[in-house]
Design a protein around this motif. Structure first.
Motif, PDB file in Angstrom:
ATOM      1  N   VAL A   1       0.869  -1.184   0.000  1.00 37.73           N
ATOM      2  CA  VAL A   1       0.000   0.000   0.000  1.00 37.73           C
ATOM      3  C   VAL A   1       0.909   1.239   0.000  1.00 37.73           C
ATOM      4  O   VAL A   1       0.919   2.044   0.919  1.00 37.73           O
ATOM      5  CB  VAL A   1      -0.956  -0.021   1.223  1.00 37.73           C
ATOM      6  CG1 VAL A   1      -2.069   1.008   1.057  1.00 37.73           C
ATOM      7  CG2 VAL A   1      -1.570  -1.392   1.405  1.00 37.73           C
TER       8      VAL A   1
ATOM      9  N   PHE B   1      -5.337   8.284   4.634  1.00 40.29           N
ATOM     10  CA  PHE B   1      -6.218   8.581   3.489  1.00 40.29           C
ATOM     11  C   PHE B   1      -6.687  10.028   3.530  1.00 40.29           C
ATOM     12  O   PHE B   1      -6.799  10.619   4.603  1.00 40.29           O
ATOM     13  CB  PHE B   1      -7.491   7.714   3.547  1.00 40.29           C
ATOM     14  CG  PHE B   1      -7.226   6.247   3.545  1.00 40.29           C
ATOM     15  CD1 PHE B   1      -7.103   5.555   2.359  1.00 40.29           C
ATOM     16  CD2 PHE B   1      -7.105   5.551   4.738  1.00 40.29           C
ATOM     17  CE1 PHE B   1      -6.854   4.189   2.353  1.00 40.29           C
ATOM     18  CE2 PHE B   1      -6.854   4.187   4.754  1.00 40.29           C
ATOM     19  CZ  PHE B   1      -6.725   3.512   3.558  1.00 40.29           C
TER      20      PHE B   1
ATOM     21  N   SER C   1      -8.198  12.977  -2.606  1.00 40.11           N
ATOM     22  CA  SER C   1      -8.481  11.542  -2.480  1.00 40.11           C
ATOM     23  C   SER C   1      -8.023  10.762  -3.708  1.00 40.11           C
ATOM     24  O   SER C   1      -7.927   9.539  -3.656  1.00 40.11           O
ATOM     25  CB  SER C   1      -9.955  11.308  -2.228  1.00 40.11           C
ATOM     26  OG  SER C   1     -10.723  11.894  -3.233  1.00 40.11           O
TER      27      SER C   1
ATOM     28  N   ASN D   1      -5.350   8.414  -2.820  1.00 37.74           N
ATOM     29  CA  ASN D   1      -5.544   7.313  -1.865  1.00 37.74           C
ATOM     30  C   ASN D   1      -5.129   5.976  -2.465  1.00 37.74           C
ATOM     31  O   ASN D   1      -5.349   5.727  -3.654  1.00 37.74           O
ATOM     32  CB  ASN D   1      -7.017   7.215  -1.443  1.00 37.74           C
ATOM     33  CG  ASN D   1      -7.404   8.337  -0.493  1.00 37.74           C
ATOM     34  OD1 ASN D   1      -6.545   9.028   0.030  1.00 37.74           O
ATOM     35  ND2 ASN D   1      -8.702   8.506  -0.272  1.00 37.74           N
TER      36      ASN D   1
ATOM     37  N   TRP E   1      -5.731   1.971  -1.647  1.00 39.27           N
ATOM     38  CA  TRP E   1      -6.540   1.094  -0.784  1.00 39.27           C
ATOM     39  C   TRP E   1      -5.921  -0.291  -0.691  1.00 39.27           C
ATOM     40  O   TRP E   1      -5.547  -0.868  -1.713  1.00 39.27           O
ATOM     41  CB  TRP E   1      -7.965   1.002  -1.339  1.00 39.27           C
ATOM     42  CG  TRP E   1      -8.684   2.303  -1.189  1.00 39.27           C
ATOM     43  CD1 TRP E   1      -8.736   3.318  -2.099  1.00 39.27           C
ATOM     44  CD2 TRP E   1      -9.399   2.761  -0.040  1.00 39.27           C
ATOM     45  NE1 TRP E   1      -9.448   4.372  -1.591  1.00 39.27           N
ATOM     46  CE2 TRP E   1      -9.871   4.055  -0.326  1.00 39.27           C
ATOM     47  CE3 TRP E   1      -9.691   2.197   1.208  1.00 39.27           C
ATOM     48  CZ2 TRP E   1     -10.618   4.800   0.590  1.00 39.27           C
ATOM     49  CZ3 TRP E   1     -10.442   2.942   2.116  1.00 39.27           C
ATOM     50  CH2 TRP E   1     -10.890   4.213   1.803  1.00 39.27           C
TER      51      TRP E   1
ATOM     52  N   GLU F   1      -5.638  -4.252  -0.572  1.00 38.71           N
ATOM     53  CA  GLU F   1      -6.482  -5.326  -1.119  1.00 38.71           C
ATOM     54  C   GLU F   1      -6.884  -6.299  -0.021  1.00 38.71           C
ATOM     55  O   GLU F   1      -7.842  -7.049  -0.163  1.00 38.71           O
ATOM     56  CB  GLU F   1      -5.712  -6.062  -2.216  1.00 38.71           C
ATOM     57  CG  GLU F   1      -5.809  -5.302  -3.519  1.00 38.71           C
ATOM     58  CD  GLU F   1      -4.934  -5.885  -4.598  1.00 38.71           C
ATOM     59  OE1 GLU F   1      -4.525  -7.052  -4.494  1.00 38.71           O
ATOM     60  OE2 GLU F   1      -4.664  -5.129  -5.550  1.00 38.71           O
TER      61      GLU F   1
ATOM     62  N   ARG G   1     -12.272  -1.954   2.455  1.00 43.15           N
ATOM     63  CA  ARG G   1     -12.820  -0.696   1.911  1.00 43.15           C
ATOM     64  C   ARG G   1     -14.301  -0.509   2.250  1.00 43.15           C
ATOM     65  O   ARG G   1     -14.751   0.604   2.541  1.00 43.15           O
ATOM     66  CB  ARG G   1     -12.602  -0.640   0.395  1.00 43.15           C
ATOM     67  CG  ARG G   1     -13.102   0.669  -0.146  1.00 43.15           C
ATOM     68  CD  ARG G   1     -12.345   1.191  -1.292  1.00 43.15           C
ATOM     69  NE  ARG G   1     -12.765   2.547  -1.544  1.00 43.15           N
ATOM     70  CZ  ARG G   1     -12.518   3.200  -2.637  1.00 43.15           C
ATOM     71  NH1 ARG G   1     -11.832   2.635  -3.594  1.00 43.15           N
ATOM     72  NH2 ARG G   1     -12.936   4.437  -2.793  1.00 43.15           N
TER      73      ARG G   1
ATOM     74  N   ASP H   1     -15.209   2.738   4.230  1.00 46.10           N
ATOM     75  CA  ASP H   1     -16.049   3.742   3.551  1.00 46.10           C
ATOM     76  C   ASP H   1     -17.264   4.098   4.399  1.00 46.10           C
ATOM     77  O   ASP H   1     -17.608   5.267   4.561  1.00 46.10           O
ATOM     78  CB  ASP H   1     -16.538   3.210   2.194  1.00 46.10           C
ATOM     79  CG  ASP H   1     -15.571   3.551   1.075  1.00 46.10           C
ATOM     80  OD1 ASP H   1     -14.654   4.367   1.296  1.00 46.10           O
ATOM     81  OD2 ASP H   1     -15.733   3.000  -0.030  1.00 46.10           O
TER      82      ASP H   1
END
Ligand SMILES: O=C(O)CCC(=O)C(=O)O
Ligand SMILES: [Fe+2]
Length: 331
Positions: free
Chosen positions: A78, A109, A124, A127, A129, A131, A137, A141
């Motif tokens: 990441v 983030f 953003s 960003n 994310w 996996e 996510r 979110d």
């Protein structure tokens, strides 16, 4: 003595009520008074009944534990996107404060996706994310959407507590940016103080932090470090440098740090509603000319401050970091 004694716990329930009857409005006034006192005397307060679903908060803490429990090589995937300055989004385990290594891992983030104006989503886009875990996510979110509502409610209440129009602080920040930090502090394995995160003040408007039930978050009051032990499910909030300057120092941005626990993993989730890079940060007339007080800080663009603070990350051990005091007007 209970070390937490004194950090005010504020019940925001009256601000979640949809109606604005006389009785509710009286209750809100009482909350605003507590908030004002906390921001002036502590620069810190803890909120309960903040509108965040507590099961969702639990889920978010769990997913962060799952992510940070992955092997390092998985977390390093990441990777921050080059160019996402001044603070790169993504995973980072090489933080420093005062030139010393912070013993923490960070997943970071930008949240501006809720903005309806797509042209404003310029943070953003950086960003990255993870996996894994696969549901990361989905959970984050939902959690961040709820938390953004809470930060907006708090910004409105803070504006009102200062006698300002409800939207003023939000409007001064010019854009709808929340920085979202997921922090992991591994157990230190030793007695005594270990630097999870070195002492600092935050730069934004406010910071709102949820944590698992492992203590370590400390604020400096006078010359004493006080450990903050919030009620379960609470958010710990503190004033950032921008709000400190807008109020000409009336609401205090206070030094704080994180001390790693000897045997327990500490996780925290921090939201920082932040001014846009181009926002003007200067003491407002309400706290200067209108009350006959000279401004204590010179005006600056938030980007200027951010760039200086970013240089702090490169300092040699024990060097003095740039902070808001460097913007004081000498009198
Ligand atoms: O991890 C925490 O509890 C606090 C984090 C913090 O102070 C920060 O990220 O600025
Ligand atoms: Fe902080």
């Amino acid at each position: 003595m209970d070390q937490n004694q004194g950090v005010p716990v504020i019940d925001m329930a009256p601000f979640l009520e949809p109606d604005s009857s006389e009785a509710i409005s009286e209750k809100r006034k009482a909350v605003l008074q507590e908030l004002r006192k906390a921001c002036e005397e502590w620069g810190f307060f803890t909120v309960i009944n903040h509108g965040m679903n507590l099961q969702l908060l639990e889920k978010a803490l769990k997913v962060s534990e799952e992510f940070f429990g992955l092997p390092l090589e998985e977390k390093l995937k990441v990777k921050p996107t080059p160019g996402s300055t001044p603070y790169p989004a993504g995973f980072n385990n090489e933080n420093r404060s005062q030139g010393m290594r912070d013993d923490k891992e960070l997943l970071y983030f930008f949240l501006d996706e809720s903005s309806t104006d797509v042209s404003q989503r310029r943070y953003s886009m950086y960003n990255v994310w993870p996996e894994n875990p696969p549901h990361f996510r989905l959970v984050i979110d939902e959690f961040t959407r709820h938390a953004e509502r809470t930060t907006k409610m708090l910004l409105r209440a803070i504006s009102e507590s200062l006698g300002l129009p409800s939207n003023l602080i939000y409007d001064l920040s010019q854009e709808n940016i929340n920085m979202f930090l997921m922090n992991y502090y591994p157990p230190s394995g030793v007695e005594g103080h270990t630097q999870g995160l070195g002492h600092h003040r935050d730069g934004g408007i406010i910071t709102m932090v949820a944590q698992n039930n492992v203590a370590g978050y400390q604020l400096l009051k006078g010359d004493k470090w006080i450990t903050i032990e919030p009620p379960e499910g609470a958010f710990v909030c503190n004033i950032g440098d921008s709000l400190h300057v807008w109020t000409n120092g009336r609401y205090k941005s206070v030094m704080h740090r994180v001390c790693s626990h000897k045997t327990h993993k500490r996780f925290s989730l921090a939201f920082m509603p932040t001014p846009s890079a181009l926002a003007q940060i200067a003491p407002l007339p309400n706290f200067t000319t209108e009350i006959g007080s000279p401004p204590k800080y010179r005006a600056f663009e938030y980007m200027e401050y951010l760039k200086l603070r970013f240089k702090n990350k490169m300092l040699p051990p024990n060097a003095k970091e740039t902070g808001i005091d460097d913007f004081l007007i000498c009198q």
